[in-house]
Design an enzyme around this catalytic site. Structure first.
Site, PDB file in Angstrom:
ATOM      1  CE  LYS A 107     -48.669 -16.111 -17.219  1.00 44.01           C
ATOM      2  NZ  LYS A 107     -48.178 -17.059 -17.508  1.00 44.01           N
TER       3      LYS A 107
HETATM    4  C1  LIG Z   1     -47.187 -17.196 -19.032  1.00 45.90           C
HETATM    5  C2  LIG Z   1     -46.037 -16.807 -19.774  1.00 45.90           C
HETATM    6  C3  LIG Z   1     -45.331 -16.884 -20.541  1.00 45.90           C
HETATM    7  C4  LIG Z   1     -45.968 -16.199 -21.632  1.00 45.90           C
HETATM    8  O1  LIG Z   1     -46.446 -15.341 -21.661  1.00 45.90           O
HETATM    9  P1  LIG Z   1     -47.753 -14.585 -22.203  1.00 45.90           P
HETATM   10  O2  LIG Z   1     -47.863 -12.857 -21.958  1.00 45.90           O
HETATM   11  O3  LIG Z   1     -48.623 -15.030 -22.350  1.00 45.90           O
HETATM   12  O4  LIG Z   1     -47.086 -14.517 -23.573  1.00 45.90           O
HETATM   13  C5  LIG Z   1     -43.822 -17.346 -20.536  1.00 45.90           C
HETATM   14  N1  LIG Z   1     -43.713 -17.359 -19.424  1.00 45.90           N
HETATM   15  C6  LIG Z   1     -43.507 -17.848 -18.130  1.00 45.90           C
HETATM   16  C7  LIG Z   1     -43.084 -18.584 -17.531  1.00 45.90           C
HETATM   17  C8  LIG Z   1     -45.031 -17.761 -18.410  1.00 45.90           C
HETATM   18  O5  LIG Z   1     -45.974 -17.985 -17.047  1.00 45.90           O
END
Ligand SMILES: *Cc1c(COP(=O)(O)O)cnc(C)c1O
Length: 435
Positions: A107
């Site tokens: 993210k």
């Molecule tokens: C947010 C997140 C996900 C999921 O990603 P999406 O884009 O919401 O499908 C998977 N793994 C981790 C570690 C995350 O922080």
């Protein structure tokens, strides 16, 4: 370029509008009106480009009608201060490590990019050039957003979180930063925090006095940049001569990450198929089986960033595939793992191959291990560093996980927060005091 709403009941938005609004007024998600194919020679020569060069080219395909190429390049380079290496785990299975950013999760890419784009459009003009981002967090969103916006000009960030309800390591990642980041410790629950944020957005008088925006994950400026690292993975595999019949397995919660991959595919990235890897929150797998989408309440798992019962980006997947389950099935398969299966995967991959997975990446890995054919190269997205899930991973693998220095650095610093009650009056008073 214009952006349309997946609900088709709102006017098209410019990039600047879509970035500020996040969600369209009809509650749909914004999508770019065109997804241009990149020219063949870009793919022929991609192995001679670095990550910045690749990402700038991809970003220009969406944004160069709205932002001059030189500024796009600057935003890209300021965002990508870390690499996304592809590591061979064993045989034809590779890990695309997305945890080398400041908060050790993928993210960071979207958070950092969005911050810079928001600053580009709004940091200079209205309200004395100040935009205030308000975000409620139960842990991880707060750290990615706060660190993404840290030190970005013209933007203040206010993170609201429930007192005593986030882990120490998470709390340290957004309460120790200072500069343009303020953490509000709310005497209440996460739902209270969300309610306060919503009330502030709906408060017309307040919105006349200050420019408020959110930084939620459905924002196009957080979502589209996630396409960058799919191209970067391909370039690395091409250099190693392993780019044929590529399969991406994506640990999925709100399905933003996988949707960005599908967009990369539409842009011409040579991929054979995608796997949506889930924990027990597997509404998407049900959809693939039945052709009917039935959202449900989420259940708690050890891969908790994927505990989502109604993935927000499902609307974008539907838009890409014209609402046809048959078309979706041709490109994407699904899989789902229980907590016990996830623990077993972590243990096995550590014991046999010496690679430490986090619980989310473990789902992605297992999706490949269960379905990859001999002529395919599989890449799973390792979405977070295992140290972020230290207890879970250590008890599964029976081995200590070293905490990376940049995570330790957060722990050293002193927490600074402002405490507020869960009443909106108190929050509003605080916001007004900043004007
Ligand atoms: C947010 C997140 C996900 C999921 O990603 P999406 O884009 O919401 O499908 C998977 N793994 C981790 C570690 C995350 O922080």
């Amino acid at each position: 370029m214009e952006y349309f709403s997946t609900n088709h009941m709102a006017p098209h938005a410019s990039l600047a509008e879509a970035v500020k609004k996040g969600l369209a007024p009809d509650k749909g998600l914004y999508m770019p009106e065109r997804i241009d194919r990149l020219p063949d020679d870009f793919f022929r020569n991609i192995d001679s480009l670095d990550f910045h060069g690749i990402a700038t080219r991809v970003a220009c395909a969406f944004f160069d009608e709205d932002i001059p190429a030189g500024d796009i390049e600057k935003i890209v380079c300021d965002t990508l201060t870390f690499d996304t290496p592809v590591i061979n785990v064993h045989d034809n299975i590779y890990s695309l490590e997305l945890f080398h950013g400041p908060t050790l999760a993928f993210k960071d890419v979207g958070g950092r990019f969005m911050a810079r784009m928001l600053s580009y459009f709004y940091g200079k003009e209205e309200n004395g050039g100040k935009v205030t981002v308000i975000v409620a967090t139960s842990g991880d969103t707060g750290s990615a957003v706060a660190n993404g916006f840290l030190g970005v000009g013209g933007i203040d960030v206010i993170v609201l979180y429930p007192e005593g309800k986030v882990s120490m390591i998470q709390e340290k990642q957004f309460t120790t930063l200072g500069k343009n980041i303020t953490a509000l410790e709310v005497d209440g629950t996460f739902d209270d925090c969300q309610r306060l944020v919503k009330s502030a957005f709906m408060d017309k008088e307040l919105n006349r006095k200050m420019t408020l925006t959110s930084a939620n994950s459905i924002n196009v400026a957080r979502f589209l940049p996630q396409a960058f690292y799919y191209f970067n993975a391909y370039a690395q595999l091409k250099r190693a001569g392993k780019e044929k019949n590529l399969v991406f397995s994506v640990p999925s919660g709100n399905f933003g990450n996988i949707t960005a991959g599908l967009i990369a595919w539409r842009m011409g990235l040579p991929v054979r198929r995608f796997i949506a890897a889930n924990n027990r929150n597997d509404v998407f797998l049900d959809y693939l089986r039945t052709g009917i989408y039935t959202p449900r309440a989420s259940v708690q798992t050890i891969a908790n960033a994927m505990d989502v019962g109604d993935p927000s980006n499902f609307a974008r997947v539907m838009d890409l595939y014209g609402n046809s389950a048959e078309a979706v099935r041709k490109d994407i398969t699904g899989c789902s793992y229980t907590d016990d299966e996830i623990r077993k995967t972590i243990a096995t991959v550590h014991d046999k191959y010496g690679y430490m997975l986090d619980p989310h990446g473990a789902c992605g890995y297992q999706g490949l291990a269960d379905s990859l054919s001999a002529d395919e190269t599989g890449v799973f997205l390792e979405t977070a560093h295992p140290a972020k899930f230290k207890e879970t991973v250590e008890s599964a693998a029976g081995q200590e996980v070293k905490i990376p220095q940049r995570l330790m650095d957060f722990m050293k610093n002193e927490k600074k927060t402002i405490r507020i009650s869960s009443s909106y009056d108190n929050f509003r008073e605080y916001l007004e005091s900043r004007i």
